[in-house]
Design an enzyme around this catalytic site. Structure first.
Site, mmCIF file in Angstrom:
data_model
loop_
_atom_site.group_PDB
_atom_site.id
_atom_site.type_symbol
_atom_site.label_atom_id
_atom_site.label_comp_id
_atom_site.label_asym_id
_atom_site.label_seq_id
_atom_site.Cartn_x
_atom_site.Cartn_y
_atom_site.Cartn_z
ATOM 1 N N SER A 1 0.809 -1.222 0.000
ATOM 2 C CA SER A 1 0.000 0.000 0.000
ATOM 3 C C SER A 1 0.838 1.266 0.000
ATOM 4 C CB SER A 1 -0.937 0.014 1.209
ATOM 5 O OG SER A 1 -0.200 -0.052 2.420
ATOM 6 N N ASP B 1 -3.753 6.171 11.505
ATOM 7 C CA ASP B 1 -3.682 4.717 11.689
ATOM 8 C C ASP B 1 -2.293 4.262 12.111
ATOM 9 O OD1 ASP B 1 -2.243 5.000 9.307
ATOM 10 O OD2 ASP B 1 -3.220 3.311 8.316
ATOM 11 N N HIS C 1 0.271 4.411 7.490
ATOM 12 C CA HIS C 1 0.345 4.875 6.101
ATOM 13 C C HIS C 1 0.749 6.345 5.995
ATOM 14 C CE1 HIS C 1 -2.317 1.305 5.808
ATOM 15 N NE2 HIS C 1 -1.538 1.086 4.754
#
Length: 228
Positions: free
Chosen positions: A50, A203, A206
């Site tokens: 990601s 989070d 990221h």
């Protein structure tokens, strides 16, 4: 940056204080005014998770580190990255080799960047090492003359022995494959970045758009220093 083919993956743990100020993020350089044609660009394949695919937290489209470096370095990127995956971790798809190798090879790149993966931290490091060995061998066999640069996952959540173990496994595999190894954790790319700050999303994992800009600049600096 010299034309080359590389696969990138580097992993390391870094002790980070959540109260420490985030490093300053300078604006990413403006794209060149001239139009760069395909014949002037370096074909590059990016295999990753990601961090390279982008998330709702940051790095979607032109704000992704791959797009920023593509513009700055005259790359022509085929980005095969799939969030949640790794060398061993299948996520919702499959590990790197099964899910991304064919598309990366089909791009006939002169440079391959393998990024990550934080998603492998906590898995047996010997399994990660074996998967990395297989991927690098396959890339070398199917893309003769390519340069391999390995850039591993960064870690901003304090010191982690598991992160060190995966980093060491990837560094060893890269060395044995003759790949160039870039280590964001050893170079402290995100030291001082805290959850919900300007660089890392709430989070705790990221990068934001600003985090992607920092990642791009740090990667460019590392590649230039290593002669890639």
């Amino acid at each position: 940056m010299a034309a080359a083919v590389a696969v990138v993956a580097a992993v390391m743990g870094v002790a980070v204080s959540r109260d420490a100020p985030a490093p300053a993020v300078a604006p990413f350089p403006a794209p060149p005014t001239e139009v760069v044609g395909a014949t002037d660009s370096i074909p590059v394949a990016v295999i990753g998770d990601s961090i390279s695919a982008g998330t709702p937290y940051g790095g979607r489209g032109v704000t992704n580190w791959t797009a920023l470096v593509e513009t700055a370095e005259h790359w022509l990127v085929t980005n095969t990255a799939i969030g949640g995956t790794g060398y061993v971790n299948a996520g919702s798809a499959a590990p790197f080799q099964a899910a991304q190798l064919e598309r990366a090879v089909a791009a006939r790149p002169r440079l391959v960047v393998v990024e990550g993966s934080r998603n492998d931290i906590g898995l047996p490091p010997e399994h990660v090492r074996n998967a990395a060995d297989r991927l690098y061998r396959e890339l070398t066999a199917r893309l003769p003359g390519t340069r391999i640069v390995v850039v591993g996952p960064f870690w901003n959540a304090g010191t982690s022995t598991k992160a060190f173990a995966v980093r060491d496994a990837l560094a060893s595999a890269a060395r044995d494959a003759g790949a160039t190894f870039v280590d964001p954790m050893a170079e402290n790319w995100f030291t001082g970045a805290y959850d919900g700050g300007p660089l890392i999303a709430a989070d705790g994992v990221h990068p934001t758009d600003a985090g992607h800009a920092l990642y791009a600049r740090r990667l460019q600096a590392a590649l230039d220093r290593l002669g890639v």
